[in-house]
Design a protein around this motif. Sequence first.
Motif, PDB file in Angstrom:
ATOM      1  N   ALA A  28       0.842  -1.199   0.000  1.00 56.28           N
ATOM      2  CA  ALA A  28       0.000   0.000   0.000  1.00 56.28           C
ATOM      3  C   ALA A  28       0.877   1.249   0.000  1.00 56.28           C
ATOM      4  CB  ALA A  28      -0.923  -0.001   1.216  1.00 56.28           C
ATOM      5  N   ALA A  29       1.970   1.211   0.769  1.00 53.39           N
ATOM      6  CA  ALA A  29       2.888   2.351   0.806  1.00 53.39           C
ATOM      7  C   ALA A  29       3.548   2.561  -0.555  1.00 53.39           C
ATOM      8  CB  ALA A  29       3.955   2.135   1.882  1.00 53.39           C
ATOM      9  N   ILE A  30       3.880   1.474  -1.248  1.00 53.62           N
ATOM     10  CA  ILE A  30       4.481   1.575  -2.577  1.00 53.62           C
ATOM     11  C   ILE A  30       3.497   2.220  -3.547  1.00 53.62           C
ATOM     12  CG2 ILE A  30       5.311   0.238  -4.557  1.00 53.62           C
ATOM     13  CD1 ILE A  30       6.471  -1.785  -2.608  1.00 53.62           C
ATOM     14  N   VAL A  64       3.735   4.489  -7.457  1.00 51.32           N
ATOM     15  CA  VAL A  64       4.254   3.359  -8.239  1.00 51.32           C
ATOM     16  C   VAL A  64       3.083   2.486  -8.690  1.00 51.32           C
ATOM     17  CG1 VAL A  64       5.657   1.260  -8.171  1.00 51.32           C
ATOM     18  CG2 VAL A  64       6.473   3.343  -7.045  1.00 51.32           C
ATOM     19  N   ILE A  65       3.119   2.055  -9.954  1.00 51.82           N
ATOM     20  CA  ILE A  65       2.153   1.080 -10.454  1.00 51.82           C
ATOM     21  C   ILE A  65       2.690  -0.309 -10.107  1.00 51.82           C
ATOM     22  CG2 ILE A  65       1.078   0.081 -12.513  1.00 51.82           C
ATOM     23  CD1 ILE A  65       1.265   2.848 -13.807  1.00 51.82           C
ATOM     24  N   LEU A  66       1.912  -1.090  -9.359  1.00 47.75           N
ATOM     25  CA  LEU A  66       2.344  -2.406  -8.896  1.00 47.75           C
ATOM     26  C   LEU A  66       1.431  -3.485  -9.463  1.00 47.75           C
ATOM     27  CD1 LEU A  66       4.030  -4.307  -7.092  1.00 47.75           C
ATOM     28  CD2 LEU A  66       2.506  -3.698  -5.189  1.00 47.75           C
ATOM     29  N   LEU A  67       2.020  -4.423 -10.202  1.00 48.75           N
ATOM     30  CA  LEU A  67       1.281  -5.542 -10.779  1.00 48.75           C
ATOM     31  C   LEU A  67       1.882  -6.843 -10.265  1.00 48.75           C
ATOM     32  CD1 LEU A  67       1.062  -4.281 -14.480  1.00 48.75           C
ATOM     33  CD2 LEU A  67      -0.744  -4.167 -12.755  1.00 48.75           C
ATOM     34  N   LYS A  68       1.012  -7.777  -9.848  1.00 44.49           N
ATOM     35  CA  LYS A  68       1.480  -9.045  -9.281  1.00 44.49           C
ATOM     36  C   LYS A  68       0.848 -10.211 -10.054  1.00 44.49           C
ATOM     37  CE  LYS A  68       0.017  -8.506  -5.074  1.00 44.49           C
ATOM     38  NZ  LYS A  68      -0.173  -8.591  -3.600  1.00 44.49           N
ATOM     39  N   TYR A  69       1.703 -11.106 -10.568  1.00 44.55           N
ATOM     40  CA  TYR A  69       1.236 -12.249 -11.344  1.00 44.55           C
ATOM     41  C   TYR A  69       1.732 -13.551 -10.718  1.00 44.55           C
ATOM     42  CZ  TYR A  69       0.011  -8.763 -14.808  1.00 44.55           C
ATOM     43  OH  TYR A  69      -0.547  -7.676 -15.434  1.00 44.55           O
ATOM     44  N   ASP A 116      -3.839 -10.709  -1.296  1.00 42.60           N
ATOM     45  CA  ASP A 116      -4.613 -10.121  -2.383  1.00 42.60           C
ATOM     46  C   ASP A 116      -5.352  -8.905  -1.821  1.00 42.60           C
ATOM     47  OD1 ASP A 116      -5.872 -10.694  -5.245  1.00 42.60           O
ATOM     48  OD2 ASP A 116      -7.490 -10.063  -3.905  1.00 42.60           O
ATOM     49  N   SER A 117      -5.214  -7.766  -2.462  1.00 40.12           N
ATOM     50  CA  SER A 117      -5.821  -6.533  -1.951  1.00 40.12           C
ATOM     51  C   SER A 117      -6.348  -5.699  -3.106  1.00 40.12           C
ATOM     52  CB  SER A 117      -4.787  -5.725  -1.154  1.00 40.12           C
ATOM     53  OG  SER A 117      -3.707  -5.345  -1.990  1.00 40.12           O
ATOM     54  N   ASN A 118      -7.171  -4.714  -2.779  1.00 40.19           N
ATOM     55  CA  ASN A 118      -7.699  -3.827  -3.814  1.00 40.19           C
ATOM     56  C   ASN A 118      -6.586  -3.013  -4.463  1.00 40.19           C
ATOM     57  OD1 ASN A 118     -10.363  -4.643  -3.423  1.00 40.19           O
ATOM     58  ND2 ASN A 118     -10.720  -3.108  -1.829  1.00 40.19           N
ATOM     59  N   HIS A 119      -5.594  -2.616  -3.676  1.00 39.36           N
ATOM     60  CA  HIS A 119      -4.513  -1.789  -4.222  1.00 39.36           C
ATOM     61  C   HIS A 119      -3.447  -2.625  -4.919  1.00 39.36           C
ATOM     62  CE1 HIS A 119      -3.352  -2.706  -0.003  1.00 39.36           C
ATOM     63  NE2 HIS A 119      -2.156  -2.877  -0.530  1.00 39.36           N
ATOM     64  N   ALA A 120      -3.352  -3.923  -4.593  1.00 35.57           N
ATOM     65  CA  ALA A 120      -2.342  -4.785  -5.219  1.00 35.57           C
ATOM     66  C   ALA A 120      -2.886  -6.203  -5.333  1.00 35.57           C
ATOM     67  CB  ALA A 120      -1.048  -4.766  -4.406  1.00 35.57           C
ATOM     68  N   PRO A 121      -3.834  -6.421  -6.248  1.00 33.13           N
ATOM     69  CA  PRO A 121      -4.423  -7.761  -6.385  1.00 33.13           C
ATOM     70  C   PRO A 121      -3.468  -8.737  -7.065  1.00 33.13           C
ATOM     71  CG  PRO A 121      -5.262  -6.314  -8.093  1.00 33.13           C
ATOM     72  CD  PRO A 121      -4.433  -5.456  -7.182  1.00 33.13           C
ATOM     73  N   TRP A 122      -3.674 -10.007  -6.793  1.00 33.95           N
ATOM     74  CA  TRP A 122      -2.959 -11.059  -7.508  1.00 33.95           C
ATOM     75  C   TRP A 122      -3.713 -11.394  -8.791  1.00 33.95           C
ATOM     76  CZ3 TRP A 122       1.775 -12.721  -7.005  1.00 33.95           C
ATOM     77  CH2 TRP A 122       2.424 -12.656  -5.768  1.00 33.95           C
ATOM     78  N   TRP A 123      -2.969 -11.574  -9.872  1.00 33.52           N
ATOM     79  CA  TRP A 123      -3.551 -12.028 -11.133  1.00 33.52           C
ATOM     80  C   TRP A 123      -2.975 -13.407 -11.446  1.00 33.52           C
ATOM     81  CZ3 TRP A 123      -7.524  -9.436 -13.131  1.00 33.52           C
ATOM     82  CH2 TRP A 123      -7.696  -8.113 -12.732  1.00 33.52           C
TER      83      TRP A 123
END
Length: 280
Positions: free
Chosen positions: A150-152, A157-162, A214-221
């Motif tokens: 969340a701090a990032i 910063v755009i954060l994408l997690k796969y 998994d979060s609204n600001h940094a969800p897992w895809w």
Amino acid sequence: MDENYEPGPVDREARHNGKDKKKKKTWDYDKELRRRQVELAHLQAWVKKSGARIVIIFEGRDAAGKGGMIKRITEKVSPRVFRVVALPAPNDREKSQIYMQRYIAHLPAAGEIVIFDRSWYNRAGVDRVMGFASEKKAQRFLELAPRFEAAIVESGVILLKYFLTVSEEEQERRFKRRIDDPLRQWKLSPMDVESYQRWWDYTRAYDEMLRITDSNHAPWWIVPSDDKDRARINCISHILQSIPYERLKFDAPDLGKRQKRPSGFVEDRSIRHVVPDVTS
């Protein structure tokens, strides 16, 4: 993202049938990949011009295709913009630091895209399963990771997690192929063998990791990866659709005229070592 970019056959098909790995391909992988790599080049230009900061995390099962995915993303762009971070095991000094400390040092500056080939989520996966971190430390990580991310994100910063998945049968097939192929044997580490043997231990660890972080600001895809070609096209498409970039006009430089050969120029006739031509 550029408003002129339209989903290709795989994008449209995946919306309706993303889990059908046996579906016959009706599309040209090389053509679809090149189209997306062109868009990645446009993304690169926009990132440099806008000063955007982007983090892309790739996690997943061993032999799920993370390396191949990252290679296709980065092979046609500049390593000064698309920077891949694949950290080795921490040394003694790093072990004494705050866990996130060595990862923070690799976060992007303006005009950079950082791709983590595995990331701070090692703590919730291999460290936890293999006993490199205590259960207490693993649980504490799961509690803190969403706040850290969340701090990032709040910093701009755009954060994408796969997370790349692969079936037991396909993982076994790929491991056996690595054993039989000298060009792939380097990919099969003792840790890979452990992950093969402890499939269900990793399953439990990854399921909890994905659920808690998994979060609204940094969800897992999740990227189904039994079909590597389909996984690459779908994932790159998603990256492009998730970043609000614009196509920028390329200002072609004027090459001008090459200088003329000087009238008094004499070629250097000294002996040169030339690589032998083994193709003739």
